[in-house]
Design an enzyme around this catalytic site. Structure first.
Site, PDB file in Angstrom:
ATOM      1  N   ILE A 136      70.087  67.723 101.799  1.00 58.25           N
ATOM      2  CA  ILE A 136      69.334  66.552 101.091  1.00 58.25           C
ATOM      3  C   ILE A 136      71.212  65.679 101.359  1.00 58.25           C
ATOM      4  O   ILE A 136      72.618  66.287 100.821  1.00 58.25           O
ATOM      5  CB  ILE A 136      70.024  67.000  99.369  1.00 58.25           C
ATOM      6  CG1 ILE A 136      69.052  67.568  99.038  1.00 58.25           C
ATOM      7  CG2 ILE A 136      69.840  65.504  98.465  1.00 58.25           C
ATOM      8  CD1 ILE A 136      68.330  68.745  97.707  1.00 58.25           C
ATOM      9  N   CYS A 196      60.584  65.854  90.709  1.00 55.59           N
ATOM     10  CA  CYS A 196      60.296  65.550  92.298  1.00 55.59           C
ATOM     11  C   CYS A 196      58.282  66.585  92.493  1.00 55.59           C
ATOM     12  O   CYS A 196      58.071  65.640  91.258  1.00 55.59           O
ATOM     13  CB  CYS A 196      60.961  66.809  92.960  1.00 55.59           C
ATOM     14  SG  CYS A 196      60.870  68.805  92.656  1.00 55.59           S
TER      15      CYS A 196
END
Length: 246
Positions: free
Chosen positions: A147, A171
């Protein structure tokens, strides 16, 4: 063989004969009485096994199909939990979760999915005046996918602005990417790594990723602290008064 041994052997043989015989024997009664007045020995054929009941009550996981019996506003999204006051986490909300989300009086939703936000969900946000923050990331997967730290920092700054609260983080499953963001938020809240990883594993089970935990451990929160707006910072004791606000 001595006379005493011979008598004992004969006595033993008499007892065996009595036990194996189908006829009652006065020897057994005499033996029972000689052991103890409070102890009785019975010689019998074991009973046949009892038949199993037709239906047996066993412990089962909660059957989500039975949730139709609950009020509509009692359906939280998958992996839903409160992170801290006015910050929540979950998997992707679905239509059946909308009444529950209304009760949270959300101002914002922060999603970490890469895909275009579902049109049905976007319509729900528009109808309820909920602002969408989308920081699309692919997650931490070996060998080289991480990320981006700048995106994680921007997501954290969104959470650290109380004007966006109450806010829901999600998510797809509310496990790995959401777990990373919450883990980095816990670093801002001065949680120990042990507590952070324990929380991460609780929500990511049964497929916790070592890459995620390593990412959280190595994430540098100093750039986030430098950009936090002290006027709109949440009133958390572990944040208030920290450098550079001291």
């Amino acid at each position: 063989m001595s006379q005493e041994s011979a008598e004992q052997t004969a006595s033993d043989q008499d007892y065996v004969s009595a036990v194996t015989s189908s006829k009652p024997s006065p020897y057994i009664r005499q033996f029972e009485e000689s052991i103890s007045p409070q102890v009785s020995i019975s010689i019998m054929t074991p009973p046949p096994p009892l038949p199993l009941p037709e239906a047996q009550q066993v412990s089962k996981p909660f059957d989500t199909s039975s949730m139709d019996d609950f009020p509509e506003d009692m359906y939280p999204p998958e992996n839903f939990a409160m992170v801290c006051p006015y910050i929540y986490r979950s998997g992707m909300p679905k239509k059946r979760h909308y009444p529950f989300l209304k009760k949270l009086k959300l101002k914002s939703i922060l999603t970490l999915i890469l895909e275009e936000y579902p049109q049905q969900n976007q319509k729900f946000l528009d109808q309820n005046g909920i602002r969408l923050f989308q920081f699309g990331v692919a997650g931490n997967k070996e060998p080289f996918a991480d990320i981006p730290e700048d995106i994680m920092s921007e997501a954290l700054l969104t959470l650290m602005d109380k004007r966006n609260h109450p806010i829901l983080i999600h998510c797809n499953k509310g496990k790995h990417r959401t777990g990373c963001l919450v883990g980095c938020l816990r670093k801002l809240q001065e949680w120990s790594n042990t507590s952070i990883f324990d929380e991460y594993r609780r929500y990511s089970a049964p497929k916790s990723r070592s890459m995620d935990q390593q990412y959280i451990e190595l994430f540098d929160i100093r750039p986030v602290l430098e950009k936090i707006d002290p006027q709109n910072m949440p009133e958390w004791p572990t944040i208030t008064g920290r450098a550079p606000f001291a």
